[in-house]
Design an enzyme around this catalytic site. Structure first.
Site, PDB file in Angstrom:
ATOM      1  CE  LYS A  15      -2.174  -1.007   4.158  1.00 49.77           C
ATOM      2  NZ  LYS A  15      -0.843  -2.747   3.778  1.00 49.77           N
ATOM      3  N   GLY A  39       2.977  -1.254   8.728  1.00 51.18           N
ATOM      4  CA  GLY A  39       4.659  -1.045   8.334  1.00 51.18           C
ATOM      5  C   GLY A  39       3.802  -0.455   6.942  1.00 51.18           C
ATOM      6  CG  HIS A  40       2.002   2.077   5.421  1.00 53.42           C
ATOM      7  ND1 HIS A  40       0.925   2.837   5.461  1.00 53.42           N
ATOM      8  CD2 HIS A  40       1.479   0.310   5.682  1.00 53.42           C
ATOM      9  CE1 HIS A  40       0.070   1.556   5.499  1.00 53.42           C
ATOM     10  NE2 HIS A  40       0.057   0.539   5.779  1.00 53.42           N
ATOM     11  CD  GLN A 229      -3.826  -2.073  10.296  1.00 53.55           C
ATOM     12  OE1 GLN A 229      -4.365  -1.228  10.268  1.00 53.55           O
ATOM     13  NE2 GLN A 229      -2.341  -2.034  10.979  1.00 53.55           N
TER      14      GLN A 229
HETATM   15  P1  GDP Z   1       2.231  -1.814   3.043  1.00 53.12           P
HETATM   16  O1  GDP Z   1       2.145  -2.470   4.615  1.00 53.12           O
HETATM   17  O2  GDP Z   1       1.277  -2.093   2.785  1.00 53.12           O
HETATM   18  O3  GDP Z   1       2.719  -0.842   2.818  1.00 53.12           O
HETATM   19  O4  GDP Z   1       3.689  -3.384   2.117  1.00 53.12           O
HETATM   20  P2  GDP Z   1       4.869  -3.229   3.548  1.00 53.12           P
HETATM   21  O5  GDP Z   1       5.766  -2.124   3.148  1.00 53.12           O
HETATM   22  O6  GDP Z   1       4.438  -4.036   4.358  1.00 53.12           O
HETATM   23  O7  GDP Z   1       5.135  -4.741   2.493  1.00 53.12           O
HETATM   24  C1  GDP Z   1       5.578  -4.514   1.444  1.00 53.12           C
HETATM   25  C2  GDP Z   1       6.987  -4.392   0.496  1.00 53.12           C
HETATM   26  O8  GDP Z   1       6.948  -5.294  -0.702  1.00 53.12           O
HETATM   27  C3  GDP Z   1       7.240  -3.940   0.515  1.00 53.12           C
HETATM   28  O9  GDP Z   1       9.010  -4.566   1.276  1.00 53.12           O
HETATM   29  C4  GDP Z   1       7.882  -3.604  -0.664  1.00 53.12           C
HETATM   30  O10 GDP Z   1       9.338  -1.901  -0.181  1.00 53.12           O
HETATM   31  C5  GDP Z   1       8.268  -4.072  -1.380  1.00 53.12           C
HETATM   32  N1  GDP Z   1       7.204  -3.494  -2.584  1.00 53.12           N
HETATM   33  C6  GDP Z   1       5.985  -2.813  -2.876  1.00 53.12           C
HETATM   34  N2  GDP Z   1       5.653  -3.077  -4.107  1.00 53.12           N
HETATM   35  C7  GDP Z   1       6.575  -4.160  -4.747  1.00 53.12           C
HETATM   36  C8  GDP Z   1       6.511  -4.829  -5.793  1.00 53.12           C
HETATM   37  O11 GDP Z   1       5.673  -5.196  -6.660  1.00 53.12           O
HETATM   38  N3  GDP Z   1       7.569  -6.165  -5.963  1.00 53.12           N
HETATM   39  C9  GDP Z   1       8.348  -6.274  -4.895  1.00 53.12           C
HETATM   40  N4  GDP Z   1       9.195  -6.762  -5.343  1.00 53.12           N
HETATM   41  N5  GDP Z   1       8.493  -5.801  -4.002  1.00 53.12           N
HETATM   42  C10 GDP Z   1       7.790  -4.616  -3.952  1.00 53.12           C
HETATM   43  P1  IMO Z   2       0.184  -2.514   7.375  1.00 55.60           P
HETATM   44  O1  IMO Z   2      -0.590  -1.566   7.197  1.00 55.60           O
HETATM   45  C1  IMO Z   2       0.130  -7.067   8.208  1.00 55.60           C
HETATM   46  C2  IMO Z   2      -1.840  -8.211  11.968  1.00 55.60           C
HETATM   47  C3  IMO Z   2      -0.989  -8.658  12.909  1.00 55.60           C
HETATM   48  C4  IMO Z   2      -1.715  -9.741  13.840  1.00 55.60           C
HETATM   49  C5  IMO Z   2      -2.867  -8.725  13.979  1.00 55.60           C
HETATM   50  C6  IMO Z   2      -3.693  -7.941  15.373  1.00 55.60           C
HETATM   51  O2  IMO Z   2       1.355  -2.424   6.590  1.00 55.60           O
HETATM   52  O3  IMO Z   2      -0.536  -3.892   6.209  1.00 55.60           O
HETATM   53  P2  IMO Z   2      -2.399  -5.403  16.316  1.00 55.60           P
HETATM   54  O4  IMO Z   2      -1.258  -5.487  16.867  1.00 55.60           O
HETATM   55  O5  IMO Z   2      -3.696  -4.865  14.642  1.00 55.60           O
HETATM   56  O6  IMO Z   2      -4.035  -6.284  17.274  1.00 55.60           O
HETATM   57  O7  IMO Z   2      -2.464  -7.464  15.519  1.00 55.60           O
HETATM   58  O8  IMO Z   2      -3.481  -8.032  12.450  1.00 55.60           O
HETATM   59  N1  IMO Z   2      -1.821  -7.105  11.462  1.00 55.60           N
HETATM   60  C7  IMO Z   2      -0.448  -6.887  10.214  1.00 55.60           C
HETATM   61  N2  IMO Z   2      -0.198  -7.778   9.260  1.00 55.60           N
HETATM   62  N3  IMO Z   2       0.515  -5.491   7.675  1.00 55.60           N
HETATM   63  C8  IMO Z   2       0.324  -4.977   8.443  1.00 55.60           C
HETATM   64  O9  IMO Z   2      -0.230  -3.486   9.094  1.00 55.60           O
HETATM   65  C9  IMO Z   2      -0.896  -5.493   9.848  1.00 55.60           C
HETATM   66  N4  IMO Z   2      -1.729  -4.562  11.199  1.00 55.60           N
HETATM   67  C10 IMO Z   2      -1.631  -5.746  11.567  1.00 55.60           C
HETATM   68  O10 IMO Z   2       0.294  -9.461  12.854  1.00 55.60           O
HETATM   69  O11 IMO Z   2      -1.627 -11.506  13.344  1.00 55.60           O
HETATM   70 MG    MG Z   3       3.244  -3.237   6.015  1.00 52.40          MG
END
Ligand code: GDP
Ligand code: IMO
Ligand code: MG
Length: 429
Positions: A15, A39-40, A229
């Site tokens: 995201k 964690g974005h 999430q």
């Molecule tokens: P979010 O929580 O939805 O913002 O996603 P996260 O940042 O937690 O996890 C997504 C991971 O995938 C991060 O390490 C991004 O840098 C990575 N990512 C996002 N889009 C792509 C993609 O198209 N290809 C690859 N290889 N990595 C990606």
């Molecule tokens: P983003 O925005 C993935 C999961 C936790 C756990 C459940 C409840 O980065 O996509 P909490 O601490 O919210 O009470 O935990 O939800 N969880 C996520 N899993 N991405 C997240 O956020 C999450 N935020 C919470 O691992 O299973």
């Molecule tokens: Mg994340």
């Protein structure tokens, strides 16, 4: 126009990356739900930014980035995150925090941890950021809001009442062996000082973010709602009880972002080209073999917030169809197509077999889901490096077929394809 960007699976769909890309053309970005459990990740110019509460539009100067009414804010963690963002050379002038956002207090962190530990193997696998206990207080109508820490008199009263109640609750629930820990974490003077000081530092960002979003929309500007999430972590729509405590679906943007549903123009579901989940709970297409490990390593599937290895599995179209339906999706952003490069065959779950019955709608209860075995179709993989692809035409035929197969089965157009983590590694399909 208002565009809602929502996680279509169990979170971590990329995201942050998509919001960052779309924020180049947006005036306002609003996070409406969740807290620093999120964690974005944004990757730009060789730098990696990990954002937890600060909206992912912050890298663009002039973009107003709102932490909305339905968010839960740990002000000490937020200040630490803000310091990191500034140390990376990014200005925070555009940040706004809604008065209504609830505050994560030290006792929420403590209860989250004690509660998870007490449940042992039966725990939810939370991020231990105090999210659930904070939303519990909100629902019980005893929560402390951002407005309160800006007003020390109001805050002092609420804090005293809460500390007395939490002390009893923690002692009663988790036993008095935790007394020392409890006392250390629940001292009025220290908490009052730390939180009022945090309030003073954050006061200049205080706002009614619902007005900001509405006014921008009325003036014809672009507003993005940044999901945290994902759909299957929604308190009602997700795999309860293995969910978070907020509503990370598009409807949640209305309720928790304060925006009427008819103002939302587009709803984009963000998904990975496969499926992952962190924490516990059922996951029908989970892989426990070499392929699961391959995806984890190729996609670097480790939690952005907790560092936990993510559980990995094949793409599940029952889940995506469900996400299309409950979020009213008008399009999909499909990330991480590049991660699948090198796999000879790709399996895609098109339905579930529940004791001989074919299920195509995502079950309402996890006990039903636990009996579901994925029904797979197998598609050919590809070996070509696709990380520099700029259009569908740059993809190998097998990758294009994979996308077409998904679209056909979920009845929703893939509008954006991600082929790498950098903000330049995506193209419109
Ligand atoms: P979010 O929580 O939805 O913002 O996603 P996260 O940042 O937690 O996890 C997504 C991971 O995938 C991060 O390490 C991004 O840098 C990575 N990512 C996002 N889009 C792509 C993609 O198209 N290809 C690859 N290889 N990595 C990606
Ligand atoms: P983003 O925005 C993935 C999961 C936790 C756990 C459940 C409840 O980065 O996509 P909490 O601490 O919210 O009470 O935990 O939800 N969880 C996520 N899993 N991405 C997240 O956020 C999450 N935020 C919470 O691992 O299973
Ligand atoms: Mg994340």
């Amino acid at each position: 126009m208002i565009t809602a960007l929502v996680g279509a699976q169990w979170g971590d769909e990329g995201k942050g990356k998509v919001i960052d890309i779309m924020a180049s053309k947006a005036d306002v970005v609003v996070r409406a739900t969740g807290g620093n459990n999120a964690g974005h990740t944004v990757v730009s110019g060789g730098k990696t930014y990990k954002l937890h509460l600060v909206p992912s539009g912050i890298l663009y100067e002039g973009t107003v980035c709102c932490i909305g009414p339905g968010c839960v804010v740990d002000p000490l963690a937020l200040l630490r995150e803000m310091e990191e963002v500034e140390a990376n050379g990014t200005a925070l002038d555009g940040l706004r925090i809604d008065y209504r956002a609830h505050i994560v207090m030290p006792y929420h962190l403590l209860i989250d941890e004690l509660s998870e530990n007490a449940k042992g193997e039966n725990g939810i696998g939370t991020t231990k950021k105090g999210i659930g206990p904070c939303y519990m207080d909100k629902a019980e109508r005893v929560g402390i809001r951002f407005y309160d820490i800006l007003h020390p008199d109001v805050f002092a009263d609420k804090l005293k009442t809460n500390l007395a109640a939490k002390d009893k609750y923690i002692g009663g629930m988790f036993g008095y062996k935790n007394t020392a820990l409890r006392r250390a974490r629940l001292k009025f003077g220290e908490i009052f000082k730390a939180y009022t000081e945090a309030g003073k530092k954050l006061a200049k960002y205080a706002a009614d973010t619902t007005v900001i979003a509405y006014d921008a929309h009325k003036e014809g500007k672009n507003v993005l709602f940044e999901g945290a999430q994902g759909t299957l972590l929604d308190l009602d729509m997700g795999t309860y009880p293995f969910v978070t405590s907020s509503h990370p679906v598009t409807g949640g943007f209305c309720v928790s972002g304060g925006i009427g549903p008819t103002f939302i123009g587009e709803c984009i579901g963000i998904a990975k080209s496969y499926t992952t989940r962190v924490g516990k709970g059922p996951f029908p297409t989970e892989l426990f073999d070499y392929t699961g490990d391959f995806i984890r390593e190729a996609g670097f599937e480790y939690g952005t917030t907790t560092g936990r290895p993510r559980r990995c599995g094949w793409l599940d179209l029952v889940i995506l169809r469900y996400a299309v339906r409950v979020n009213g999706l008008t399009g999909i952003a499909l990330n991480k197509l590049d991660t699948l490069t090198g796999l000879k065959e790709l399996k895609v779950c098109v339905g579930y077999d529940k004791n001989g019955e074919v299920i195509t709608d995502f079950p309402a209860d996890i006990h039903e889901l636990e009996d579901c075995k994925p029904i797979y179709e197998t598609l050919p993989g590809w070996t070509e490096d696709i990380t520099a692809a700029k259009s569908l035409g740059d993809l190998p035929q097998a990758a294009r077929d994979y996308l077409a197969f998904i679209e056909k089965h979920i009845g929703c157009k893939i509008k954006l394809v991600g082929v790498g983590p950098d903000r330049t590694q995506s193209f419109e399909a």
